[in-house]
Design a protein around this motif. Sequence first.
Motif, PDB file in Angstrom:
ATOM      1  N   VAL A 242       5.123   5.470  11.186  1.00 39.00           N
ATOM      2  CA  VAL A 242       5.164   6.655  12.047  1.00 39.00           C
ATOM      3  C   VAL A 242       6.365   7.517  11.671  1.00 39.00           C
ATOM      4  N   ALA A 243       7.497   6.875  11.413  1.00 38.34           N
ATOM      5  CA  ALA A 243       8.694   7.623  11.025  1.00 38.34           C
ATOM      6  C   ALA A 243       8.547   8.239   9.645  1.00 38.34           C
ATOM      7  N   VAL A 244       7.799   7.579   8.769  1.00 42.40           N
ATOM      8  CA  VAL A 244       7.570   8.066   7.399  1.00 42.40           C
ATOM      9  C   VAL A 244       6.057   8.077   7.164  1.00 42.40           C
ATOM     10  N   PRO A 245       5.365   9.132   7.598  1.00 36.51           N
ATOM     11  CA  PRO A 245       3.895   9.118   7.570  1.00 36.51           C
ATOM     12  C   PRO A 245       3.289   8.868   6.198  1.00 36.51           C
ATOM     13  N   THR A 246       3.935   9.330   5.140  1.00 41.48           N
ATOM     14  CA  THR A 246       3.335   9.124   3.818  1.00 41.48           C
ATOM     15  C   THR A 246       3.294   7.648   3.433  1.00 41.48           C
ATOM     16  N   LEU A 247       4.069   6.825   4.139  1.00 45.86           N
ATOM     17  CA  LEU A 247       4.037   5.391   3.864  1.00 45.86           C
ATOM     18  C   LEU A 247       2.686   4.791   4.245  1.00 45.86           C
ATOM     19  N   VAL A 248       1.955   5.466   5.130  1.00 46.65           N
ATOM     20  CA  VAL A 248       0.657   4.958   5.582  1.00 46.65           C
ATOM     21  C   VAL A 248      -0.289   4.794   4.400  1.00 46.65           C
ATOM     22  N   TYR A 249      -0.274   5.760   3.460  1.00 45.52           N
ATOM     23  CA  TYR A 249      -1.210   5.663   2.332  1.00 45.52           C
ATOM     24  C   TYR A 249      -0.529   5.193   1.048  1.00 45.52           C
ATOM     25  N   SER A 250       0.620   4.549   1.182  1.00 50.11           N
ATOM     26  CA  SER A 250       1.290   3.997   0.002  1.00 50.11           C
ATOM     27  C   SER A 250       0.606   2.708  -0.442  1.00 50.11           C
ATOM     28  N   THR A 251       1.007   2.219  -1.586  1.00 55.25           N
ATOM     29  CA  THR A 251       0.425   0.987  -2.129  1.00 55.25           C
ATOM     30  C   THR A 251       0.982  -0.225  -1.393  1.00 55.25           C
ATOM     31  N   ARG A 252       0.120  -1.097  -0.947  1.00 62.67           N
ATOM     32  CA  ARG A 252       0.586  -2.304  -0.258  1.00 62.67           C
ATOM     33  C   ARG A 252       1.231  -3.266  -1.242  1.00 62.67           C
ATOM     34  N   PRO A 253       2.497  -3.638  -1.013  1.00 59.54           N
ATOM     35  CA  PRO A 253       3.124  -4.641  -1.879  1.00 59.54           C
ATOM     36  C   PRO A 253       2.594  -6.029  -1.508  1.00 59.54           C
ATOM     37  N   ALA A 254       1.796  -6.612  -2.396  1.00 54.46           N
ATOM     38  CA  ALA A 254       1.157  -7.889  -2.079  1.00 54.46           C
ATOM     39  C   ALA A 254       2.175  -8.987  -1.808  1.00 54.46           C
TER      40      ALA A 254
ATOM     41  N   ASP B 167      -3.127  -8.155   3.511  1.00 52.34           N
ATOM     42  CA  ASP B 167      -3.977  -6.998   3.787  1.00 52.34           C
ATOM     43  C   ASP B 167      -4.256  -6.802   5.280  1.00 52.34           C
ATOM     44  N   PRO B 168      -4.554  -7.856   6.066  1.00 53.65           N
ATOM     45  CA  PRO B 168      -4.813  -7.631   7.494  1.00 53.65           C
ATOM     46  C   PRO B 168      -3.605  -7.021   8.222  1.00 53.65           C
ATOM     47  N   THR B 169      -2.415  -7.494   7.898  1.00 54.97           N
ATOM     48  CA  THR B 169      -1.218  -6.954   8.553  1.00 54.97           C
ATOM     49  C   THR B 169      -1.011  -5.496   8.171  1.00 54.97           C
ATOM     50  N   TRP B 170      -1.198  -5.208   6.894  1.00 56.08           N
ATOM     51  CA  TRP B 170      -1.016  -3.829   6.413  1.00 56.08           C
ATOM     52  C   TRP B 170      -2.042  -2.892   7.052  1.00 56.08           C
ATOM     53  N   ARG B 171      -3.329  -3.338   7.095  1.00 56.20           N
ATOM     54  CA  ARG B 171      -4.366  -2.495   7.651  1.00 56.20           C
ATOM     55  C   ARG B 171      -4.147  -2.273   9.159  1.00 56.20           C
ATOM     56  N   ALA B 172      -3.725  -3.306   9.863  1.00 54.57           N
ATOM     57  CA  ALA B 172      -3.458  -3.153  11.294  1.00 54.57           C
ATOM     58  C   ALA B 172      -2.327  -2.151  11.523  1.00 54.57           C
TER      59      ALA B 172
ATOM     60  N   SER C 246      -5.561   7.381   3.120  1.00 53.53           N
ATOM     61  CA  SER C 246      -5.530   5.930   3.305  1.00 53.53           C
ATOM     62  C   SER C 246      -6.922   5.309   3.223  1.00 53.53           C
ATOM     63  N   GLY C 247      -7.956   6.158   3.212  1.00 56.19           N
ATOM     64  CA  GLY C 247      -9.320   5.626   3.174  1.00 56.19           C
ATOM     65  C   GLY C 247      -9.717   4.964   4.479  1.00 56.19           C
ATOM     66  N   LEU C 248      -9.398   5.616   5.600  1.00 58.42           N
ATOM     67  CA  LEU C 248      -9.745   5.093   6.930  1.00 58.42           C
ATOM     68  C   LEU C 248     -10.756   6.046   7.573  1.00 58.42           C
ATOM     69  N   PRO C 249     -12.034   5.906   7.287  1.00 57.30           N
ATOM     70  CA  PRO C 249     -13.032   6.892   7.746  1.00 57.30           C
ATOM     71  C   PRO C 249     -13.104   7.019   9.265  1.00 57.30           C
ATOM     72  N   ASP C 250     -12.996   5.908   9.995  1.00 52.71           N
ATOM     73  CA  ASP C 250     -13.070   5.992  11.453  1.00 52.71           C
ATOM     74  C   ASP C 250     -11.874   6.773  11.999  1.00 52.71           C
ATOM     75  N   ALA C 251     -10.700   6.515  11.460  1.00 53.63           N
ATOM     76  CA  ALA C 251      -9.504   7.229  11.907  1.00 53.63           C
ATOM     77  C   ALA C 251      -9.599   8.705  11.542  1.00 53.63           C
ATOM     78  N   VAL C 252     -10.160   9.005  10.364  1.00 56.83           N
ATOM     79  CA  VAL C 252     -10.326  10.402   9.961  1.00 56.83           C
ATOM     80  C   VAL C 252     -11.219  11.125  10.964  1.00 56.83           C
ATOM     81  N   ALA C 253     -12.335  10.504  11.328  1.00 59.16           N
ATOM     82  CA  ALA C 253     -13.271  11.142  12.272  1.00 59.16           C
ATOM     83  C   ALA C 253     -12.601  11.378  13.626  1.00 59.16           C
ATOM     84  N   THR C 254     -11.844  10.395  14.078  1.00 65.17           N
ATOM     85  CA  THR C 254     -11.180  10.531  15.380  1.00 65.17           C
ATOM     86  C   THR C 254     -10.146  11.648  15.365  1.00 65.17           C
ATOM     87  N   GLN C 255      -9.320  11.668  14.337  1.00 65.65           N
ATOM     88  CA  GLN C 255      -8.236  12.652  14.296  1.00 65.65           C
ATOM     89  C   GLN C 255      -8.752  14.046  13.965  1.00 65.65           C
TER      90      GLN C 255
END
Length: 747
Positions: free
Chosen positions: A566-578, A583-588, A612-621
């Motif tokens: 939230v503080a750094v919005p571009t972090l939402v669509y950054s690459t997840r460091p494995a 993945d579940p924690t990152w997606r949540a 970020s490839g979140l179609p449901d969130a895109v539709a909502t927002q």
Amino acid sequence: MQNRRVLLWAATALVAVDLVFFSGASNFLAAPQSRILNQVLVFGAMAVFGAAARRGNVDLRSPLVLPGLAWIVATTLTGLLSQRPASSLEAVALLLLAAPAYLLVRAALAQPWLRERLDWLVILATAVFVVAYLLQALTQWIAWWSVAGPSVPPLRPGDVGLTVGTVNAVALYLELLAPVAVWLSWTRWRSRRITIPFGVLAVLTMVVTGSRGAWLGSLVGGALLAILIWRDAGRQRPARIQQSPIVLGVAAMVAVAITVLVGPLLLTRLLSGDAGRFELWNAAWSMFSGHPISGVGPGGWPELRPLTHISDAIFAVLATSHNSVLQVLAETGLIGAAAAVWLVSAIARVGWRAIRTAQTPAERRLREICLAGLLAAAAHSLVDTQFHLPAIVLLTMHLVARLDPAPAPSAIRVVRPRERAALAATTLAVLAGAAMLVPIDVAMIRAQSGNGALDRGDTAGAALDFDAAVALHDLPVYRLGQALARAGLGDRAGAAEALVPMDGAEPFTFVAAERATLAPTNEQGGLLGRIEADGPYDATATLAAALLRFPGDSRAAADDLAGAMVAVPTLVYSTRPAALFDDPTWRAAQEQAVERIGSIDPVKASGVAILSGLPDAVATQRGKVAAGPESRALDLLAAAATGNADIDAARALLRQNPGSAGVQSVLLMLGFQAKSQILIDEVRTVAFTGYFDVPIPPMELVTDGRANADWSVRLPRYPQASSGRQGPKRPYLPGMVTIEPVFRPKG
């Protein structure tokens, strides 16, 4: 004699210009060399003062001496009772060093030949300052027009501030300099062709600054000046009003009605976007209420600020509370407030008497302007305090000295024994202040050397330097350097030990995160709870909490990670460091972050959801975004996400809507997605010119990032603004994960 005068004038001009426009002009000029230069210049000026006073060339009988002495005593006493003794020690030392400066300024104006030259300097310096600022603003407007085309550019363009730091400082300079300079130009030339354009340029510059505090101060000062001019003209209240209580009552009722109806609109404009000021004022009040008698100590505000609520990183490191009354109460309590009231009221009495006793109309008008300028600066200081800057103090002394004129040199009597004793005490105070500053200055130099050693990777050298700095002057920023150096040497226990006093003095959440990183798992809970309770004003600290929560408590880790996003919005669509999160924690965290961002800014939330490839969130927002330029920008971003970027359309949209923060935010994402440097540059141009900042570029989680990484997410200007000193460029322990950019198109 003539050669001596030339030398004295040259020295006076050089010192004045440096202190007003360069080394003493900005609290962001925290280099030790600049601070030490100021001290050397002031000490040299005090030596001149002492020599002149002993010869009887300086009149020590000002009515402001006793109130000024009371302020010095009050500051010293509250310094002895300070909650932050190390910071107060320096504040008291600087005050003792510069104590006689006012009498020196007053004595300089008492010399007719020197006063005439100083008048010329005021006129010239103000003219150059006004023109230079307008030219600097024009460069920002030209950049705006290069993107937006013919349009009305924003006021306060880019928050540029010449050499004085910020545009608010520019506005305060104008309040203290411009009216006097304009009047002096009139008395010199009596030419409307010169004075009127000069005045118009000064007013235009004040408008361009967009400083509401300065506008308020100018209105208050202008009202006083208008009243004084009316009084000089011999105007009386209309007889009908004098003789008719009914008319007077009706007029009062109309005035009240106008205030009730229009006041809220004016108040809304005056306080729009100033929630941060209310936060700072509440913090200052809490400091005062906690220590009402002596306050927290002079210079203690920045260190105690982290003990109060912080909503945003920029509000964590401001040097003042942005209200001079609250600043005095917070740092010096009722003791300092009483002394300040005495001093201010004494200046007001001196000013009023000076106006009444002026020998010529021109001199009376000059004194009226000086008093109005002081009132304007005082009103301005209620929303933007800058009296901690040497330049502002010197300019204020200049106006006060014109209201408190010393006798001509020929009229100065022989210094009496009592005055010699006072001069001896003053000399001792100056010497004491200088002596107190020596270890403080040496500590600054050693810490600067330690910072350089950290940048080079010389942790052993850095440890020696910071140990020496702490031994000389124990400041939180030096403890931080000490901890980083020891951690670099592999001494985790030593690093943790150094962070304890740092955390006690300035309990920022990033310090708690560093302590938690070093602590055993069973001791981390309290520190992590503190980070989470303080809120994500420091995204890196919140990220550290997420890393330490994972994998033991994945749900809490996702909550913390969402806070960082939230503080750094571009972090939402950054690459997840494995290696850091599954993945579940990152997606949540992504889904929670988009929802939280969308509650404030659905345009930005839609943009990060698209990438970020979140179609449901895109539709909502997207459902929250009305048709318009922001919606069109999101359409362009969605196309770019599929590889169909239309840069020309994006640039055209920006040109049509350069003032839309939503368009700027989305198109910057598009520029990085499409790797279009030209679009990125254009967005940054209009964003900086209109909002003094630009949207955050794409960020990634990085371990051991670069010391000087551009756009690194960390407390801005920490610890430079908080303690007036430059700190380590990368204030994080080795091995800590931070949020920094990893991709920038070629510029």
